[in-house]
Design a protein around this motif. Structure first.
Motif, PDB file in Angstrom:
ATOM      1  N   GLU A   1      -1.324  17.811   2.867  1.00 27.91           N
ATOM      2  CA  GLU A   1      -1.937  16.593   3.012  1.00 27.91           C
ATOM      3  C   GLU A   1      -2.017  15.616   2.042  1.00 27.91           C
ATOM      4  O   GLU A   1      -1.887  14.453   2.402  1.00 27.91           O
TER       5      GLU A   1
ATOM      6  N   ASN B   1       0.472  12.636   2.885  1.00 25.57           N
ATOM      7  CA  ASN B   1       0.081  11.600   3.985  1.00 25.57           C
ATOM      8  C   ASN B   1      -1.208  10.511   3.279  1.00 25.57           C
ATOM      9  O   ASN B   1      -1.761  10.994   2.351  1.00 25.57           O
ATOM     10  N   THR B   2      -1.138   9.583   3.881  1.00 25.27           N
ATOM     11  CA  THR B   2      -1.932   8.645   3.397  1.00 25.27           C
ATOM     12  C   THR B   2      -3.221   8.425   4.174  1.00 25.27           C
ATOM     13  O   THR B   2      -4.151   7.886   3.603  1.00 25.27           O
ATOM     14  N   GLY B   3      -3.129   8.407   5.602  1.00 27.75           N
ATOM     15  CA  GLY B   3      -4.384   7.990   6.535  1.00 27.75           C
ATOM     16  C   GLY B   3      -5.353   9.203   6.606  1.00 27.75           C
ATOM     17  O   GLY B   3      -4.940  10.425   6.431  1.00 27.75           O
TER      18      GLY B   3
ATOM     19  N   LEU C   1      -7.093  12.338   8.066  1.00 30.62           N
ATOM     20  CA  LEU C   1      -6.617  13.388   8.781  1.00 30.62           C
ATOM     21  C   LEU C   1      -5.123  13.180   9.489  1.00 30.62           C
ATOM     22  O   LEU C   1      -4.818  13.725  10.511  1.00 30.62           O
ATOM     23  N   GLU C   2      -4.372  12.396   8.597  1.00 32.49           N
ATOM     24  CA  GLU C   2      -2.960  12.206   9.177  1.00 32.49           C
ATOM     25  C   GLU C   2      -2.252  13.557   9.235  1.00 32.49           C
ATOM     26  O   GLU C   2      -1.421  13.696  10.445  1.00 32.49           O
ATOM     27  N   TYR C   3      -2.120  14.565   8.314  1.00 30.47           N
ATOM     28  CA  TYR C   3      -1.593  15.606   8.581  1.00 30.47           C
ATOM     29  C   TYR C   3      -2.126  16.478   9.552  1.00 30.47           C
ATOM     30  O   TYR C   3      -1.425  17.290  10.329  1.00 30.47           O
ATOM     31  N   GLN C   4      -3.488  16.536   9.648  1.00 25.60           N
ATOM     32  CA  GLN C   4      -3.844  17.562  10.734  1.00 25.60           C
ATOM     33  C   GLN C   4      -3.636  17.041  12.088  1.00 25.60           C
ATOM     34  O   GLN C   4      -3.509  17.866  13.136  1.00 25.60           O
ATOM     35  N   LYS C   5      -3.640  15.641  12.250  1.00 28.41           N
ATOM     36  CA  LYS C   5      -3.184  15.227  13.605  1.00 28.41           C
ATOM     37  C   LYS C   5      -1.657  15.543  13.919  1.00 28.41           C
ATOM     38  O   LYS C   5      -1.330  15.834  15.240  1.00 28.41           O
ATOM     39  N   ALA C   6      -0.795  15.349  13.010  1.00 31.73           N
ATOM     40  CA  ALA C   6       0.559  15.708  13.265  1.00 31.73           C
ATOM     41  C   ALA C   6       0.747  17.235  13.455  1.00 31.73           C
ATOM     42  O   ALA C   6       1.487  17.800  14.010  1.00 31.73           O
TER      43      ALA C   6
END
Length: 120
Positions: free
Chosen positions: A91, A94-96, A98-103
């Motif tokens: 995580e 990632n910058t945004g 929940l970016e990792y969770q979405k990916a």
């Protein structure tokens, strides 16, 4: 194949920040070390008891080394165990929000019901 052993690996590594960092930095070393020292210890048992027969299949070992949560899910590892461990490892990259969770979810989007059996 042992879904129990995959899930035990994910569970025990996720609960130790030092192991999380070792898994992130050198997954082959950590998986090899864990399999030789921790795989046959009894979960949450401090009495020195251990089994002698548990080990990863080559497919499981390579999926763990590759950090391949999609293959791990297909083999029956619990998605919440992979998600929590991989959040701890990736995580920060990632910058945004929940970016990792979405990916992570998008990578699993190719699966449809019935999902692989995650019972151990």
């Amino acid at each position: 194949m042992s879904k129990y052993l995959l899930n035990k690996f994910l569970f025990t590594v996720d609960r130790d920040p030092e192991l999380v960092e070792r898994y992130r930095e050198d997954p082959r070393e950590l998986v090899t070390w864990w399999e030789s020292t921790m795989a046959n210890s009894l979960l949450n048992c401090h009495s020195g008891e251990a089994s002698t027969w548990l080990g990863f299949t080559p497919e499981e070992r390579e999926a763990l080394i590759a950090h391949d949560h999609v293959r791990l899910f297909a083999m029956g590892s619990h998605p919440f165990l992979t998600l929590t461990l991989f959040i701890a490892m990736f995580e920060r990259d990632n910058t945004g929000p929940l970016e990792y969770q979405k990916a992570y979810g998008a990578a699993l989007a190719g699966f449809s019901l019935p999902y692989p059996d995650i019972a151990t």
